[in-house]
Design a protein around this motif. Structure first.
Motif, PDB file in Angstrom:
ATOM      1  N   LEU A   2      -1.776   5.285   4.533  1.00 26.15           N
ATOM      2  CA  LEU A   2      -1.503   5.197   3.788  1.00 26.15           C
ATOM      3  C   LEU A   2      -3.091   4.988   3.491  1.00 26.15           C
ATOM      4  N   TRP A   4      -5.547   3.330   0.411  1.00 29.89           N
ATOM      5  CA  TRP A   4      -5.094   3.698  -1.092  1.00 29.89           C
ATOM      6  C   TRP A   4      -6.155   3.315  -2.049  1.00 29.89           C
ATOM      7  N   LEU A  22       5.168  -0.946  -0.217  1.00 23.32           N
ATOM      8  CA  LEU A  22       5.372   0.076   0.573  1.00 23.32           C
ATOM      9  C   LEU A  22       4.932  -0.567   2.182  1.00 23.32           C
ATOM     10  N   ASN A  27       5.396   1.464   5.874  1.00 19.58           N
ATOM     11  CA  ASN A  27       3.923   2.562   6.001  1.00 19.58           C
ATOM     12  C   ASN A  27       3.043   1.512   6.337  1.00 19.58           C
ATOM     13  N   VAL A  29      -0.324   0.272   5.587  1.00 21.43           N
ATOM     14  CA  VAL A  29      -1.610   0.608   3.901  1.00 21.43           C
ATOM     15  C   VAL A  29      -2.843  -0.303   4.156  1.00 21.43           C
ATOM     16  N   VAL A  71      -2.339   9.677   4.692  1.00 19.00           N
ATOM     17  CA  VAL A  71      -1.917  10.108   3.263  1.00 19.00           C
ATOM     18  C   VAL A  71      -3.345   8.991   2.446  1.00 19.00           C
ATOM     19  N   VAL A  97      -1.707  11.150  -2.894  1.00 21.04           N
ATOM     20  CA  VAL A  97      -0.926  10.791  -3.889  1.00 21.04           C
ATOM     21  C   VAL A  97      -1.864  10.397  -4.772  1.00 21.04           C
ATOM     22  N   ILE A 234       6.981   6.912  -4.349  1.00 18.89           N
ATOM     23  CA  ILE A 234       5.837   7.297  -2.998  1.00 18.89           C
ATOM     24  C   ILE A 234       6.185   6.417  -2.074  1.00 18.89           C
ATOM     25  N   LEU A 238       6.208   9.284   1.390  1.00 19.94           N
ATOM     26  CA  LEU A 238       5.574   9.004   2.004  1.00 19.94           C
ATOM     27  C   LEU A 238       6.797   9.829   3.682  1.00 19.94           C
ATOM     28  N   ASP A 239       7.532   8.897   3.209  1.00 17.88           N
ATOM     29  CA  ASP A 239       8.065   9.582   4.200  1.00 17.88           C
ATOM     30  C   ASP A 239       8.441  10.885   4.978  1.00 17.88           C
ATOM     31  N   VAL A 241       5.683  12.925   4.177  1.00 21.62           N
ATOM     32  CA  VAL A 241       4.789  13.582   4.854  1.00 21.62           C
ATOM     33  C   VAL A 241       5.026  14.043   6.341  1.00 21.62           C
ATOM     34  N   TRP A 242       5.411  12.330   6.728  1.00 24.10           N
ATOM     35  CA  TRP A 242       4.975  12.207   8.890  1.00 24.10           C
ATOM     36  C   TRP A 242       6.519  12.385   9.255  1.00 24.10           C
TER      37      TRP A 242
END
Length: 257
Positions: A2, A4, A22, A27, A29, A71, A97, A234, A238-239, A241-242
């Motif tokens: 991700l 951000w 996260l 994740n 990030v 993402v 997101v 969020i 993410l979980d 999506v992947w």
């Protein structure tokens, strides 16, 4: 992974707590200070601060990191830049997101906010430069959102003017047709408190993106002040999506699909 992105005039400090939360859930990030913000270089030419050029910076970051699936997300400015990057490189972006988008409903309020601010940093530059020097010498508070805000106040007025001017004259977001063509999963977070970040814009964006879910936040600062609910949303997004991106084992002859 991700990536951000922060809001206008703010920096990565705004979201360090979110990134840590996260990351604790497994994740990866990455927080990016866009040009003119935080620890990045601060050119004083407005042309360097167009949102579409910010989107190019995000894609350059991914290329530098060797990342081919990501993402993207962010708040306000970060949301709009994420959308522009998704249009430019749809083969890379696996999800979005998007918190507090600034779109058509916000245009009058944004103009009433940013144009006077731009005039102020032009014509009251001496006073603002004195304030910025004082604020820039303050020690870090250790509170991410506060440090991000103090960093904005401590910025040189000429740098602030360049950012505001560049964003005003450049494209603010993809066209409606371009948004409707973004088919990746999206989580849209919006609130109904201020006019620049209109809930009508968040609701409209969620309806334009074919695979979006809308969440109404309790306040504009919920993710930074009481983050548990939205952080969990969020992380779950993410979980999903992947999980959807994971390759499936090929079906062998004679096996049920």
């Amino acid at each position: 992974m991700l990536v951000w992105l922060h809001g206008i005039l703010l920096d990565a400090n705004l979201s360090r707590s979110l990134a840590r939360a996260l990351a604790a859930r497994g994740n990866r990030v990455v927080l990016l200070d866009l040009l003119g913000h935080g620890r990045s270089e601060k050119p004083r030419q407005a042309g360097a601060h167009r949102m579409d050029l910010y989107a190019d910076q995000v894609l350059c970051l991914l290329d530098e990191l060797g990342v081919d699936q990501v993402v993207l997300g962010g708040v306000s400015l970060g949301t709009n830049v994420s959308l522009l990057a998704a249009v430019r490189a749809p083969q890379i972006v696996r999800g979005l997101v998007l918190e507090m988008p600034v779109l058509e409903s916000a245009a009058p309020a944004a103009a009433l906010t940013f144009v006077p601010l731009l005039l102020e940093v032009h014509y009251a530059r001496a006073i603002l430069r004195l304030v910025s020097r004082v604020v820039s010498r303050l020690p870090s508070s250790g509170i991410g959102p506060l440090d991000s805000l103090l960093g904005a106040v401590g910025s040189d007025p000429a740098e602030i003017a360049a950012i505001l001017h560049g964003i005003i004259v450049g494209p603010l977001a993809p066209t409606v047709e371009q948004r409707q063509a973004i088919t990746v999963p999206a989580l849209v977070l919006g609130h109904g408190i201020d006019l620049v970040h209109s809930f009508a814009d968040a609701k409209r964006l969620a309806s334009q993106l074919p695979n979006a879910r809308l969440i109404r936040t309790r306040t504009f600062a919920e993710l930074w002040v009481r983050p548990a609910r939205l952080t969990a949303e969020i992380a779950s997004f993410l979980d999903r999506v992947w999980a959807d991106c994971e390759p499936r084992e090929p079906v062998q002859p004679g096996q049920a699909a």
